[in-house]
Design a protein around this motif. Sequence first.
Motif, PDB file in Angstrom:
ATOM      1  N   HIS A  77       0.838  -1.196   0.000  1.00 57.54           N
ATOM      2  CA  HIS A  77       0.000   0.000   0.000  1.00 57.54           C
ATOM      3  C   HIS A  77       0.878   1.253   0.000  1.00 57.54           C
ATOM      4  CE1 HIS A  77      -2.935   3.007   1.261  1.00 57.54           C
ATOM      5  NE2 HIS A  77      -3.886   2.131   0.951  1.00 57.54           N
ATOM      6  N   PRO A  78       0.613   2.220  -0.872  1.00 58.22           N
ATOM      7  CA  PRO A  78       1.501   3.392  -0.980  1.00 58.22           C
ATOM      8  C   PRO A  78       1.563   4.232   0.289  1.00 58.22           C
ATOM      9  CG  PRO A  78      -0.499   3.687  -2.293  1.00 58.22           C
ATOM     10  CD  PRO A  78      -0.467   2.256  -1.871  1.00 58.22           C
ATOM     11  N   GLN A  79       0.474   4.243   1.091  1.00 60.49           N
ATOM     12  CA  GLN A  79       0.486   4.989   2.358  1.00 60.49           C
ATOM     13  C   GLN A  79       0.761   4.069   3.552  1.00 60.49           C
ATOM     14  OE1 GLN A  79      -2.300   5.913   0.051  1.00 60.49           O
ATOM     15  NE2 GLN A  79      -0.676   7.328  -0.597  1.00 60.49           N
ATOM     16  N   ARG A  80       1.191   2.866   3.270  1.00 59.34           N
ATOM     17  CA  ARG A  80       1.556   1.889   4.292  1.00 59.34           C
ATOM     18  C   ARG A  80       0.373   1.557   5.212  1.00 59.34           C
ATOM     19  NH1 ARG A  80       6.939   1.071   4.317  1.00 59.34           N
ATOM     20  NH2 ARG A  80       6.850   0.070   6.349  1.00 59.34           N
ATOM     21  N   HIS A  81      -0.835   1.571   4.667  1.00 63.17           N
ATOM     22  CA  HIS A  81      -1.989   1.121   5.434  1.00 63.17           C
ATOM     23  C   HIS A  81      -1.909  -0.389   5.632  1.00 63.17           C
ATOM     24  CE1 HIS A  81      -4.761   4.734   4.261  1.00 63.17           C
ATOM     25  NE2 HIS A  81      -3.636   5.103   4.838  1.00 63.17           N
ATOM     26  N   GLU A 130      -8.648   5.330  10.829  1.00 67.21           N
ATOM     27  CA  GLU A 130      -7.516   4.434  11.037  1.00 67.21           C
ATOM     28  C   GLU A 130      -6.938   3.967   9.701  1.00 67.21           C
ATOM     29  OE1 GLU A 130      -7.513   1.598  14.395  1.00 67.21           O
ATOM     30  OE2 GLU A 130      -9.662   2.049  14.518  1.00 67.21           O
ATOM     31  N   PRO A 131      -5.607   3.798   9.650  1.00 72.29           N
ATOM     32  CA  PRO A 131      -4.950   3.422   8.384  1.00 72.29           C
ATOM     33  C   PRO A 131      -5.065   1.927   8.084  1.00 72.29           C
ATOM     34  CG  PRO A 131      -3.304   3.661  10.082  1.00 72.29           C
ATOM     35  CD  PRO A 131      -4.623   4.036  10.726  1.00 72.29           C
ATOM     36  N   ALA A 151       0.865 -11.652  -0.942  1.00 79.70           N
ATOM     37  CA  ALA A 151       1.956 -10.925  -0.305  1.00 79.70           C
ATOM     38  C   ALA A 151       1.737  -9.423  -0.327  1.00 79.70           C
ATOM     39  CB  ALA A 151       3.285 -11.260  -0.985  1.00 79.70           C
ATOM     40  N   ALA A 152       0.865  -8.939  -1.215  1.00 80.85           N
ATOM     41  CA  ALA A 152       0.577  -7.506  -1.276  1.00 80.85           C
ATOM     42  C   ALA A 152      -0.257  -7.041  -0.089  1.00 80.85           C
ATOM     43  CB  ALA A 152      -0.139  -7.168  -2.585  1.00 80.85           C
ATOM     44  N   ALA A 153      -0.896  -7.967   0.620  1.00 80.28           N
ATOM     45  CA  ALA A 153      -1.696  -7.634   1.801  1.00 80.28           C
ATOM     46  C   ALA A 153      -0.900  -7.948   3.064  1.00 80.28           C
ATOM     47  CB  ALA A 153      -3.005  -8.402   1.779  1.00 80.28           C
ATOM     48  N   ASP A 154      -1.433  -7.507   4.193  1.00 84.02           N
ATOM     49  CA  ASP A 154      -0.797  -7.788   5.489  1.00 84.02           C
ATOM     50  C   ASP A 154      -1.464  -8.957   6.197  1.00 84.02           C
ATOM     51  OD1 ASP A 154       1.127  -5.352   5.897  1.00 84.02           O
ATOM     52  OD2 ASP A 154      -0.756  -4.483   5.203  1.00 84.02           O
ATOM     53  N   ALA A 155      -2.736  -9.203   5.890  1.00 84.77           N
ATOM     54  CA  ALA A 155      -3.466 -10.284   6.552  1.00 84.77           C
ATOM     55  C   ALA A 155      -4.447 -10.899   5.574  1.00 84.77           C
ATOM     56  CB  ALA A 155      -4.210  -9.774   7.782  1.00 84.77           C
ATOM     57  N   TYR A 156      -4.581 -12.223   5.646  1.00 89.27           N
ATOM     58  CA  TYR A 156      -5.583 -12.928   4.847  1.00 89.27           C
ATOM     59  C   TYR A 156      -6.715 -13.341   5.773  1.00 89.27           C
ATOM     60  CZ  TYR A 156      -7.950 -16.478   2.129  1.00 89.27           C
ATOM     61  OH  TYR A 156      -8.912 -17.208   1.484  1.00 89.27           O
ATOM     62  N   VAL A 157      -7.959 -13.072   5.343  1.00 88.71           N
ATOM     63  CA  VAL A 157      -9.131 -13.344   6.172  1.00 88.71           C
ATOM     64  C   VAL A 157      -9.971 -14.433   5.523  1.00 88.71           C
ATOM     65  CG1 VAL A 157     -11.135 -12.352   7.329  1.00 88.71           C
ATOM     66  CG2 VAL A 157      -9.126 -10.921   6.859  1.00 88.71           C
ATOM     67  N   SER A 158     -10.240 -15.499   6.267  1.00 83.48           N
ATOM     68  CA  SER A 158     -11.066 -16.605   5.780  1.00 83.48           C
ATOM     69  C   SER A 158     -12.078 -16.944   6.860  1.00 83.48           C
ATOM     70  CB  SER A 158     -10.186 -17.821   5.462  1.00 83.48           C
ATOM     71  OG  SER A 158     -10.961 -18.881   4.971  1.00 83.48           O
ATOM     72  N   VAL A 159     -13.293 -16.418   6.727  1.00 86.88           N
ATOM     73  CA  VAL A 159     -14.314 -16.611   7.760  1.00 86.88           C
ATOM     74  C   VAL A 159     -15.473 -17.433   7.211  1.00 86.88           C
ATOM     75  CG1 VAL A 159     -13.735 -14.591   9.129  1.00 86.88           C
ATOM     76  CG2 VAL A 159     -15.261 -14.324   7.178  1.00 86.88           C
ATOM     77  N   ARG A 160     -15.160 -18.467   6.470  1.00 88.30           N
ATOM     78  CA  ARG A 160     -16.180 -19.306   5.858  1.00 88.30           C
ATOM     79  C   ARG A 160     -17.059 -19.996   6.895  1.00 88.30           C
ATOM     80  NH1 ARG A 160     -13.005 -22.584   1.050  1.00 88.30           N
ATOM     81  NH2 ARG A 160     -12.644 -20.800  -0.325  1.00 88.30           N
TER      82      ARG A 160
END
Length: 218
Positions: free
Chosen positions: A73-77, A107-108, A157-166
Amino acid sequence: QAHGRWRTAIGLSERERVPAEWARAANTLDTLIVPDAFNERAFRAGGVTVPIAVVPLGVDRDYFHPRVPSPRHPQRHFVFFAIAEDLARDATDVLIDAFERAFASGEPVELLVLMRPETDAAMTERLGDRVARSRGARVRLLSGWGFPDAQRAQLLAAADAYVSVRRGGGWDPLASDALALGRVLVASDFGSQAELARRYGHVVESAPIDGGSEPDAE
């Protein structure tokens, strides 16, 4: 009905108990192969009596590792990433509601949802309407956008967290892929990813859905 000198097959289930016809077919095998303990219990609960081998599907470490280069993320969110394939199973609306309750508008943090399959126009419209009602632009929907499967590591890898709430219990390969990349895993404590969530991730309480689609058994 399986035929051959040695009969084996791979089984995957969304449910805690497989249908009776699945059990009858599995009982014609010499060995049933499943990827985890959840599936072993599901087939046993459905009436399978033949030997069951638990063989984890694994992660290709040549492609999934913490040094995979990927834009951030360009703003480091802090970016949460999720996949939407079926709204009833993947609980995407619940995820968006939880995200908005957890974080203030300034919040970022951002939630990025990849919509697939893009051919489900009604589902895309419903999810698009829900994203449009979100507060601010912190929830984004990627629709009608594809990428080669070989680049799945870069996407995660472009994200910080992967969410799987199936709500369903089906195996989610991206859960283990994200962990191999060194990303945070937020997952429900149910189904094939439950053990990963308990050991390495942040657990979200979840209940199974009634009915729902079943992945094919090979």
